[in-house]
Design an enzyme around this catalytic site. Structure first.
Site, PDB file in Angstrom:
ATOM      1  N   GLY A   1       1.926 -18.203 -35.700  1.00 44.69           N
ATOM      2  CA  GLY A   1       1.835 -18.163 -36.981  1.00 44.69           C
ATOM      3  C   GLY A   1       3.047 -18.984 -37.671  1.00 44.69           C
ATOM      4  O   GLY A   1       3.425 -18.356 -38.517  1.00 44.69           O
TER       5      GLY A   1
ATOM      6  N   ARG B   1       4.221 -21.800 -41.481  1.00 41.88           N
ATOM      7  CA  ARG B   1       4.381 -21.377 -42.906  1.00 41.88           C
ATOM      8  C   ARG B   1       5.066 -20.205 -42.880  1.00 41.88           C
ATOM      9  O   ARG B   1       4.850 -19.181 -41.973  1.00 41.88           O
ATOM     10  CB  ARG B   1       3.097 -21.427 -43.712  1.00 41.88           C
ATOM     11  CG  ARG B   1       2.022 -20.278 -43.221  1.00 41.88           C
ATOM     12  CD  ARG B   1       0.774 -20.628 -44.041  1.00 41.88           C
ATOM     13  NE  ARG B   1      -0.191 -19.512 -44.013  1.00 41.88           N
ATOM     14  CZ  ARG B   1      -1.339 -19.108 -44.545  1.00 41.88           C
ATOM     15  NH1 ARG B   1      -1.407 -20.039 -45.646  1.00 41.88           N
ATOM     16  NH2 ARG B   1      -1.835 -18.287 -44.380  1.00 41.88           N
TER      17      ARG B   1
ATOM     18  N   TYR C   1      -4.977  -3.300 -43.088  1.00 42.10           N
ATOM     19  CA  TYR C   1      -3.756  -3.850 -42.768  1.00 42.10           C
ATOM     20  C   TYR C   1      -2.466  -2.981 -42.401  1.00 42.10           C
ATOM     21  O   TYR C   1      -1.984  -3.088 -41.534  1.00 42.10           O
ATOM     22  CB  TYR C   1      -3.271  -4.953 -44.062  1.00 42.10           C
ATOM     23  CG  TYR C   1      -2.264  -5.602 -43.882  1.00 42.10           C
ATOM     24  CD1 TYR C   1      -2.084  -6.998 -42.843  1.00 42.10           C
ATOM     25  CD2 TYR C   1      -0.955  -5.380 -44.409  1.00 42.10           C
ATOM     26  CE1 TYR C   1      -0.986  -7.760 -42.792  1.00 42.10           C
ATOM     27  CE2 TYR C   1       0.460  -6.191 -44.294  1.00 42.10           C
ATOM     28  CZ  TYR C   1       0.308  -7.266 -43.574  1.00 42.10           C
ATOM     29  OH  TYR C   1       1.182  -8.093 -43.337  1.00 42.10           O
TER      30      TYR C   1
ATOM     31  N   LYS D   1      -0.815  -2.714 -38.960  1.00 41.05           N
ATOM     32  CA  LYS D   1       0.695  -2.930 -38.675  1.00 41.05           C
ATOM     33  C   LYS D   1       1.469  -1.743 -38.289  1.00 41.05           C
ATOM     34  O   LYS D   1       2.376  -1.839 -37.475  1.00 41.05           O
ATOM     35  CB  LYS D   1       1.309  -3.439 -40.122  1.00 41.05           C
ATOM     36  CG  LYS D   1       0.771  -4.919 -40.723  1.00 41.05           C
ATOM     37  CD  LYS D   1       1.340  -6.016 -39.451  1.00 41.05           C
ATOM     38  CE  LYS D   1       1.130  -7.265 -40.034  1.00 41.05           C
ATOM     39  NZ  LYS D   1       1.649  -8.313 -39.025  1.00 41.05           N
TER      40      LYS D   1
ATOM     41  N   ILE E   1       7.873 -10.339 -49.621  1.00 40.37           N
ATOM     42  CA  ILE E   1       8.402 -11.544 -49.243  1.00 40.37           C
ATOM     43  C   ILE E   1       7.760 -12.695 -50.101  1.00 40.37           C
ATOM     44  O   ILE E   1       6.487 -12.832 -49.992  1.00 40.37           O
ATOM     45  CB  ILE E   1       8.230 -12.085 -47.908  1.00 40.37           C
ATOM     46  CG1 ILE E   1       9.184 -10.551 -47.130  1.00 40.37           C
ATOM     47  CG2 ILE E   1       9.277 -13.050 -47.410  1.00 40.37           C
ATOM     48  CD1 ILE E   1      10.438 -10.246 -47.376  1.00 40.37           C
TER      49      ILE E   1
END
Length: 253
Positions: free
Chosen positions: A16, A19, A161, A165, A194
């Site tokens: 990943g 970007r 998610y 995680k 972020i």
């Protein structure tokens, strides 16, 4: 030299990497002396542009983009083989690839669930498995897995998610205990809010509310995360393993 270039001569693989946080890690790793192969899934033009820019800035180092679907075992194995061949050696693996498919659980479809689990959690197996033994055999190296504040605390609307995680953190702690005696560290980094493409999609009023929950009243930058990742990849962090370190500006304290 070691202080200026703590990753000099090291081979680094980042998934990943085209970007956001991944691209920031790629940039900083090159700036600290590493050779880097980074994976991307769909944005070939962006990945090629990043690699061209960084090769120009660091002409004596390798910066190679490779397409890979991290949830696909066959693609992951091919990616690992090619990446190792291009680097010559592996010292650092950064498992960063991830997706979100946010929805309240009562309305979450099975494909949303499976997409998130496959990309964020299954990839811990598909990418790490073929790259583990080179690190173990040389008895040195670092694996850094990108988790999330969601995995530590749980976020409404992010059940899949958060589950994935949190799984990354469990994977990190168990693997750290398995291979610690072989000189390989394994840590997780858990970013909060972020400034990336993901947070750019948040409506302005909600973004301002979320910022109000952070002591510094601002989202973090990808570079804030990258500096921790590259520290964990260096000898400076040789006595840190099995940890999940949050980078959230005090969002949850």
């Amino acid at each position: 030299m070691a202080d200026d270039l703590p990753l000099a001569g090291r081979g680094c693989i980042v998934t990943g990497g085209s970007r956001g946080i991944g691209a920031a890690v790629v940039r900083l790793a090159l700036a600290q002396g590493a050779d880097v192969v980074f994976g991307y899934h769909s944005e070939e033009e962006r990945a090629r542009a990043l690699a061209d820019e960084l090769r120009s800035a660091h002409p004596d180092q390798h910066c190679v983009p490779l397409r890979v679907q991290v949830a696909d075992t066959t693609q992951a194995e091919g990616f690992a083989t090619t990446a190792l061949d291009r680097l010559g050696r592996l010292d650092v693996l950064v498992n960063n690839a991830g997706v979100t498919r946010d929805a309240v659980f009562a309305r979450m479809g099975p494909q949303q669930w499976h997409d998130v689990i496959a990309t964020n959690l299954d990839s811990m197996y598909t990418i790490t498995k073929p790259l583990l033994m080179p690190l173990v055999k040389q008895r040195s190296g670092a694996i850094i897995n990108i988790s999330s504040s969601s995995g530590l605390h749980g976020i409404p609307g992010q059940t899949a998610y958060s589950a994935a995680k949190a799984g990354v953190i469990g994977f990190t702690k168990a693997l750290a205990k398995e291979i610690g005696a072989r000189g390989v560290t394994v840590n997780a980094v858990a970013p909060g809010l972020i400034d990336t493409d993901m947070t750019a999609a948040i409506p302005q009023d909600k973004a301002e509310f979320l910022k109000s929950l952070i002591p510094g009243q601002a989202f973090g930058s990808p570079e804030d995360v990258a500096h921790l990742v590259c520290f964990l990849a260096s000898d400076r962090a040789r006595y840190i393993t099995g940890q999940a370190i949050e980078v959230s500006g005090g969002l949850v304290v």
